[in-house]
Design a protein around this motif. Structure first.
Motif, PDB file in Angstrom:
ATOM      1  N   THR A  39     -88.729  56.979  28.268  1.00  0.00           N
ATOM      2  CA  THR A  39     -87.594  56.149  27.886  1.00  0.00           C
ATOM      3  C   THR A  39     -87.610  54.868  28.689  1.00  0.00           C
TER       4      THR A  39
ATOM      5  N   THR B  51     -85.173  51.923  29.776  1.00  0.00           N
ATOM      6  CA  THR B  51     -83.766  51.551  29.863  1.00  0.00           C
ATOM      7  C   THR B  51     -83.677  50.106  30.323  1.00  0.00           C
TER       8      THR B  51
ATOM      9  N   GLU C 154     -84.681  63.644  28.963  1.00  0.00           N
ATOM     10  CA  GLU C 154     -83.432  63.764  29.711  1.00  0.00           C
ATOM     11  C   GLU C 154     -82.697  62.441  29.835  1.00  0.00           C
ATOM     12  N   GLU C 155     -83.410  61.339  30.144  1.00  0.00           N
ATOM     13  CA  GLU C 155     -82.774  60.033  30.290  1.00  0.00           C
ATOM     14  C   GLU C 155     -82.191  59.564  28.969  1.00  0.00           C
TER      15      GLU C 155
ATOM     16  N   ARG D 133     -79.028  61.376  28.304  1.00  0.00           N
ATOM     17  CA  ARG D 133     -77.941  60.879  29.150  1.00  0.00           C
ATOM     18  C   ARG D 133     -77.340  59.614  28.570  1.00  0.00           C
TER      19      ARG D 133
END
Length: 381
Positions: free
Chosen positions: A2, A4, A90-91, A94
């Motif tokens: 991911t 971000t 997971e990121e 979130r």
């Protein structure tokens, strides 16, 4: 993986990958996903290969509940019944959780009117089965139930009742067998049933229990309780209750009731299952249903008792005397009044019993002599 991106104080944007299911094929597509903040709102852009990108407004994204995996979330889009997006990173999970405000909001129920109609139809169907089809089939099956099978059912039920009413777990309630008392009861039985066309022979017992009650079981078994005899002021009052129960035997009401109960509990069991307390719910509902079935049966048993008592020169009003006295003594919460009041109105039944005295064509003769009555009162000694 991911990526971000933070721009000033804005909410984090995201670029990642997920598995996309279109709901129409078994193909799992690996798609690129990204959050795009526009003047029209924030969107999750789903870009399948060689297919036009999908734009899911973040406000309208919902998580699919009850998923077994804890490391994956399954997303659905409001208004799209079949497409699903599976995210394991997971990121990414979130960020999705942080940016989608209505992720766990329940979807709005659509077609409420149609659902209400379907619900009403389902309830009506169950009611038709329980209150219409089940009693109809029970009445027909009762005519074909073999007498030996019906008697075996009555015998088994009788033993279960003895065990259930026992104050200990070791011994069932005692059957009263004082010879003089049994002889008096046999005389009363003969007088009430000699000219009656019974479907099978009567088997009559008195149980040594203070319950003020009596009932008939399948197969011609009639049960009286010591409490009923103790509560009576005369043998004719006992004879009135006895004649009423013989009426149930003649009409085969216990067999019909057993078949109705089995059918009703079966239907209710399919609806409620045997969850915690489910058995109690089924029992209570079945008792309510039985009360509606029993009104006609009780009225017919009353009529039979009045005619039988009159034909044997016993005053039908003796039954009314017992009911009135027990009501005045406050026995309305249990015992025989609870048994009889569960059906037609007690006041109407008392009046009918008194009116039936007009059917008497000869001098009233007590059902038992004073000595025989004393013997019946001591049948449990």
């Amino acid at each position: 993986m991911t990526t971000t991106i933070h721009v000033g104080g804005e909410s984090p944007k995201m670029q990642s990958f997920a598995n996309y299911f279109d709901g129409y094929s078994a193909v799992v597509r690996r798609v690129e996903i990204a959050i795009d903040d526009t003047s029209d709102g924030a969107f999750l852009v789903v870009s399948p290969p060689e297919v036009e990108a999908l734009y899911w407004r973040l406000d309208d994204i919902r998580v699919v509940p009850d998923q077994a995996a804890n490391d994956t979330i399954i997303l659905a889009y409001k208004g799209d019944r079949v497409s699903r997006l599976s995210i394991s990173d997971e990121e990414t999970r979130r960020i999705i959780t942080a940016r989608c405000p209505n992720l766990h909001k329940r979807p709005t129920v659509e077609n409420r009117g149609r659902l209400a109609v379907w619900s009403f139809g389902a309830v009506a169907s169950v009611a038709l089965i329980i209150f219409g089809l089940v009693p109809l089939l029970a009445d027909q099956l009762a005519e074909y139930l073999p007498p030996k099978g019906e008697q075996a059912l009555g015998d088994a039920t009788f033993e279960q009742i003895r065990a259930a009413l026992s104050e200990t777990d070791l011994f069932p309630v005692t059957i009263c067998e004082n010879p003089d008392g049994v002889a008096a009861l046999d005389k009363m039985q003969a007088r009430l049933s000699d000219q009656v066309d019974l479907p099978y022979p009567l088997t009559v017992h008195v149980l040594d229990h203070d319950l003020v009650n009596a009932f008939a079981l399948p197969g011609g078994r009639v049960v009286l309780f010591r409490g009923l005899i103790d509560a009576a002021d005369s043998p004719d009052e006992v004879a009135g209750v006895f004649a009423h129960e013989i009426g149930h035997v003649v009409n085969r009401d216990p067999a019909r009731g057993a078949l109705r109960s089995a059918g009703s509990v079966g239907v209710l069991g399919l609806l409620f299952g045997d969850f915690a307390g489910g058995t109690v719910v089924l029992f209570m509902l079945n008792r309510l249903i039985d009360a509606t079935y029993s009104q006609e049966a009780e009225a017919l048993a009353d009529s039979f008792a009045h005619k039988t008592l009159s034909a044997t020169n016993i005053a039908p009003s003796a039954l009314a005397d017992m009911f009135e006295r027990l009501r005045e003594e406050g026995d309305e919460e249990g015992g025989i009044l609870a048994h009889f009041m569960a059906h037609p109105e007690l006041g109407d039944r008392i009046k009918s019993a008194r009116d039936a005295d007009s059917q008497l064509t000869a001098t009233i003769r007590p059902s038992l002599s004073p000595d025989e009555w004393a013997a019946l009162q001591n049948i449990c000694e």
